[in-house]
Design an enzyme around this catalytic site. Structure first.
Site, PDB file in Angstrom:
ATOM      1  N   ASP A 178      23.716  58.420 -16.473  1.00  0.00           N
ATOM      2  CA  ASP A 178      22.927  58.388 -17.660  1.00  0.00           C
ATOM      3  C   ASP A 178      23.492  57.660 -18.999  1.00  0.00           C
ATOM      4  O   ASP A 178      23.176  57.839 -19.852  1.00  0.00           O
ATOM      5  CB  ASP A 178      22.720  59.814 -17.918  1.00  0.00           C
ATOM      6  N   GLU A 188      17.183  63.838 -24.867  1.00  0.00           N
ATOM      7  CA  GLU A 188      18.357  63.678 -25.549  1.00  0.00           C
ATOM      8  C   GLU A 188      18.993  62.203 -25.890  1.00  0.00           C
ATOM      9  O   GLU A 188      19.859  62.192 -26.969  1.00  0.00           O
ATOM     10  CB  GLU A 188      19.707  64.554 -24.892  1.00  0.00           C
ATOM     11  N   ASP A 236      15.864  67.852 -23.153  1.00  0.00           N
ATOM     12  CA  ASP A 236      16.123  66.737 -22.175  1.00  0.00           C
ATOM     13  C   ASP A 236      15.689  65.491 -22.752  1.00  0.00           C
ATOM     14  O   ASP A 236      16.050  64.523 -22.152  1.00  0.00           O
ATOM     15  CB  ASP A 236      15.266  67.269 -20.861  1.00  0.00           C
ATOM     16  N   LYS A 251      23.085  53.796 -24.664  1.00  0.00           N
ATOM     17  CA  LYS A 251      22.910  55.327 -24.390  1.00  0.00           C
ATOM     18  C   LYS A 251      24.318  55.697 -23.536  1.00  0.00           C
ATOM     19  O   LYS A 251      24.099  55.293 -22.117  1.00  0.00           O
ATOM     20  CB  LYS A 251      21.658  55.696 -23.714  1.00  0.00           C
ATOM     21  N   ASP A 303      23.605  64.127 -17.776  1.00  0.00           N
ATOM     22  CA  ASP A 303      22.578  64.723 -18.381  1.00  0.00           C
ATOM     23  C   ASP A 303      21.845  66.091 -17.612  1.00  0.00           C
ATOM     24  O   ASP A 303      21.312  65.902 -16.474  1.00  0.00           O
ATOM     25  CB  ASP A 303      21.500  63.759 -18.688  1.00  0.00           C
ATOM     26  N   LYS A 329      17.134  70.443 -16.091  1.00  0.00           N
ATOM     27  CA  LYS A 329      16.539  69.744 -14.966  1.00  0.00           C
ATOM     28  C   LYS A 329      16.344  70.582 -13.778  1.00  0.00           C
ATOM     29  O   LYS A 329      17.180  71.314 -13.538  1.00  0.00           O
ATOM     30  CB  LYS A 329      17.243  68.416 -14.738  1.00  0.00           C
ATOM     31  N   ARG A 357      17.331  59.577 -26.916  1.00  0.00           N
ATOM     32  CA  ARG A 357      16.699  59.173 -28.266  1.00  0.00           C
ATOM     33  C   ARG A 357      17.635  59.622 -29.479  1.00  0.00           C
ATOM     34  O   ARG A 357      17.636  58.913 -30.347  1.00  0.00           O
ATOM     35  CB  ARG A 357      15.408  59.169 -28.162  1.00  0.00           C
TER      36      ARG A 357
HETATM   37  N1  BES Z   1      18.166  60.641 -18.487  1.00  0.00           N
HETATM   38  C1  BES Z   1      16.669  61.011 -18.424  1.00  0.00           C
HETATM   39  C2  BES Z   1      15.784  59.798 -17.962  1.00  0.00           C
HETATM   40  C3  BES Z   1      16.100  59.444 -16.503  1.00  0.00           C
HETATM   41  C4  BES Z   1      15.289  59.902 -15.504  1.00  0.00           C
HETATM   42  C5  BES Z   1      17.109  58.597 -15.997  1.00  0.00           C
HETATM   43  C6  BES Z   1      15.432  59.379 -14.111  1.00  0.00           C
HETATM   44  C7  BES Z   1      17.281  58.067 -14.843  1.00  0.00           C
HETATM   45  C8  BES Z   1      16.615  58.734 -13.864  1.00  0.00           C
HETATM   46  C9  BES Z   1      16.360  61.552 -19.986  1.00  0.00           C
HETATM   47  O1  BES Z   1      17.406  61.949 -20.759  1.00  0.00           O
HETATM   48  C10 BES Z   1      15.188  62.386 -19.803  1.00  0.00           C
HETATM   49  O2  BES Z   1      15.574  63.439 -19.350  1.00  0.00           O
HETATM   50  N2  BES Z   1      13.941  62.038 -20.264  1.00  0.00           N
HETATM   51  C11 BES Z   1      12.834  62.931 -20.149  1.00  0.00           C
HETATM   52  C12 BES Z   1      12.355  62.922 -21.204  1.00  0.00           C
HETATM   53  C13 BES Z   1      11.003  63.718 -21.678  1.00  0.00           C
HETATM   54  C14 BES Z   1      11.619  65.086 -21.617  1.00  0.00           C
HETATM   55  C15 BES Z   1      10.286  63.443 -22.964  1.00  0.00           C
HETATM   56  C16 BES Z   1      12.021  62.455 -18.844  1.00  0.00           C
HETATM   57  O3  BES Z   1      11.789  61.360 -18.834  1.00  0.00           O
HETATM   58  O4  BES Z   1      11.588  63.380 -18.229  1.00  0.00           O
HETATM   59 ZN    ZN Z   2      19.214  61.369 -20.435  1.00  0.00          ZN
HETATM   60 MN    MN Z   3      17.438  63.978 -20.386  1.00  0.00          MN
END
Ligand code: BES
Ligand code: ZN
Ligand code: MN
Length: 495
Positions: free
Chosen positions: A282, A343, A341, A259, A264, A271, A345
């Site tokens: 990220d 994104e 968010d 990834k 992000d 966020k 996947r």
């Molecule tokens: N990049 C984030 C995941 C992340 C969170 C990485 C904290 C490092 C530290 C990812 O893109 C994300 O935002 N995931 C969301 C998914 C949800 C919206 C289904 C999450 O984990 O909240």
């Molecule tokens: Zn992310």
């Molecule tokens: Mn995200």
């Protein structure tokens, strides 16, 4: 970043010309004791070293580093005693961490000699390179700089030729981890999809690898709806980098995917401001994949490896994709966006489908995919999902490398929560339960049936927001470079 120069020596640490001598300490019950390799140094102190250490308050615990002057008893001016932890638990990871802690404590020193290498040469070398890592590209006043040179005392067993090969492999692995850390630590205004792609190519080409960069035009032409959708909100258009290594007598074909979200924000599903700056990391999965395919080439693994690395910046803007959009992914599956968010996947799905067109024998994918990884396993243990047997094999290897990792399930009942009211699939569930696993289930939809595959979620482990420890600096950690390298070596050996 500049790294110390490592070499082998057969001169005893007591006789060596150096500024500092590194010895190991252990916890033996309630007492501090000397680790193997410190014997000759102890003789120079009349056999009283353990007593000296105890007086100084040394414990032998991990990250316990104690320095004291030699007062002329050795050629070197100072002894650095670094803790390995409980004597009955000493193994490669304990040596690696102790070597890393010593290297950190030696910043600014010109030359040191290490006795930890007599316990485990590979671990001592790797730990030294990793511990000496510092990222000061953006400071106008550079710090002390890393220790300049470390001479590693050769172990008693094995030939000089073996020792040289072991040292070289450890240094190449250490440099790969450092390269991944550099990518992660480079700020998002400097490292965005186009520059990340260029820097990845600049690392891979000198190692003899083939590099292809798909720009936004090529991505549109190819139908990469996931990468394009996520990248749409940014003024910095997305990329997909493909790096191919064809090793000698390749016995298996491995696809690597990582990834590469260079920042992000969450996009329209934005966020919170607090700690959003951590989303500079990220792209850690992509960084690890790029560094690892280069490592495989430098160590001439007998494999065919292709890295497929999607890169995009997830931004909110008038051009951004929005909740409710339906994206047509590479390969034709449609995805309803419930949360911009989620994104990672989306860009990974495109990359996985593209990677699998080459019919690999294995698929290894790494991503900072979910906050739920941190909730379930903490900041240091990657979550490992995928096909059962390969997942367990990778998890066992991850633990052995010291990076850690734990096998996680893909529970069938969560899959239906990804059903969409209008598309083939949605990119998020409406609830938060098992968020890491739901993301894994989403990715599974894009993996061909029967292919051994693994998804490594390193949301926490890729980035150290706490204090330095062992060989781990603040910022990018380089996880899971060493795990993937070890998995590749295992496939090269056992198929
Ligand atoms: N990049 C984030 C995941 C992340 C969170 C990485 C904290 C490092 C530290 C990812 O893109 C994300 O935002 N995931 C969301 C998914 C949800 C919206 C289904 C999450 O984990 O909240
Ligand atoms: Zn992310
Ligand atoms: Mn995200």
């Amino acid at each position: 970043m500049s790294a110390p120069k490592l070499s082998l020596t057969t001169t005893s640490a007591a006789e060596a010309t150096a500024d500092a001598v590194i010895i190991g300490t252990v916890q033996d019950g309630e007492d501090v004791a000397l680790a193997p390799g410190a014997e000759q140094v102890d003789v120079a102190f009349g056999g009283g070293l353990a007593g000296v250490l105890s007086t100084l308050g040394a414990t032998g615990k991990p990250d316990d580093v104690v320095k004291f002057p030699t007062m002329g008893r050795l050629k070197a001016g100072v002894v650095v005693a670094t803790g390995l932890g409980r004597v009955e638990e000493v193994g490669p990871e304990q040596v690696r961490r102790a070597a890393g802690a010593a290297a950190r404590a030696l910043a600014g020193t010109r030359r040191a000699v290490s006795t930890l290498s007599t316990v485990d040469l590979h671990a001592a070398a790797e730990g030294t390179v990793l511990g000496a890592y510092a990222f000061d590209e953006y400071r106008s006043e550079r710090g002390d700089g890393p220790v300049g040179r470390v001479d590693l005392v050769s172990p008693a067993e094995g030939t000089a030729k073996d020792h040289r090969a072991t040292l070289r492999a450890a240094v190449v692995i250490g440099e790969a981890v450092s390269a991944a850390r550099d990518f992660v630590n480079t700020p998002p205004n400097v490292l965005y999809p186009a520059t990340f792609a260029e820097r990845a190519a600049a690392l891979a080409k000198p190692a003899g690898l083939e590099v292809e960069i798909l720009d936004e035009k090529a991505l549109r032409k190819g139908g990469y709806g996931g990468v394009l959708g996520v990248g749409m909100g940014s003024s910095r258009p997305p990329r997909m980098v493909r790096i191919a290594y064809r090793g000698p007598k390749a016995r298996k074909k491995v696809a690597l995917v990582g990834k590469g979200i260079t920042f992000d924000t969450g996009g329209i599903s934005i966020k919170p401001a607090s700690r959003m700056e951590e989303m500079t990391a990220d792209m850690s999965g992509a960084a690890a994949i790029v560094a690892t395919v280069v490592l495989a080439a430098r160590l001439k693994y007998p494999l065919e490896i292709t890295a497929t690395v999607p890169m995009a910046e997830n931004m909110p803007s008038g051009a951004a994709y929005r909740p409710g959009d339906v994206l047509t992914m590479y390969g034709g599956k449609t995805v309803e966006v419930l949360n911009t968010d989620a994104e990672g996947r989306l860009i990974l799905a495109d990359a996985i489908v593209r990677a699998c067109e080459d019919e690999p024998d294995y698929l290894i994918e790494a991503a900072t995919l979910t906050g739920a990884q941190i909730v379930s396993l903490g900041r240091r243990t990657p979550g490992i999902m995928g096909s059962d047997d390969f997942r367990d094999r990778v998890a066992a290897i991850a633990k052995a490398t010291g990076e850690g990792g734990w096998p996680m399930p893909l529970p069938e009942e969560l899959r239906r929560d990804l059903d969409s009211k209008l598309a083939d699939l949605s990119n998020a569930t409406v609830h938060r339960w098992g968020g890491m696993l739901a993301a894994g289930l989403f990715l599974r939809e894009f993996v061909p049936d029967g292919l051994p595959w693994v998804h490594i979620d390193v949301a926490g482990p890729a980035y150290n927001i706490g204090s330095p420890w062992g060989y781990t600096a603040k910022g990018g950690t380089g996880v899971p470079v060493r795990t993937i390298a070890a998995v590749l070596a295992d496939i090269a050996e056992h198929g």
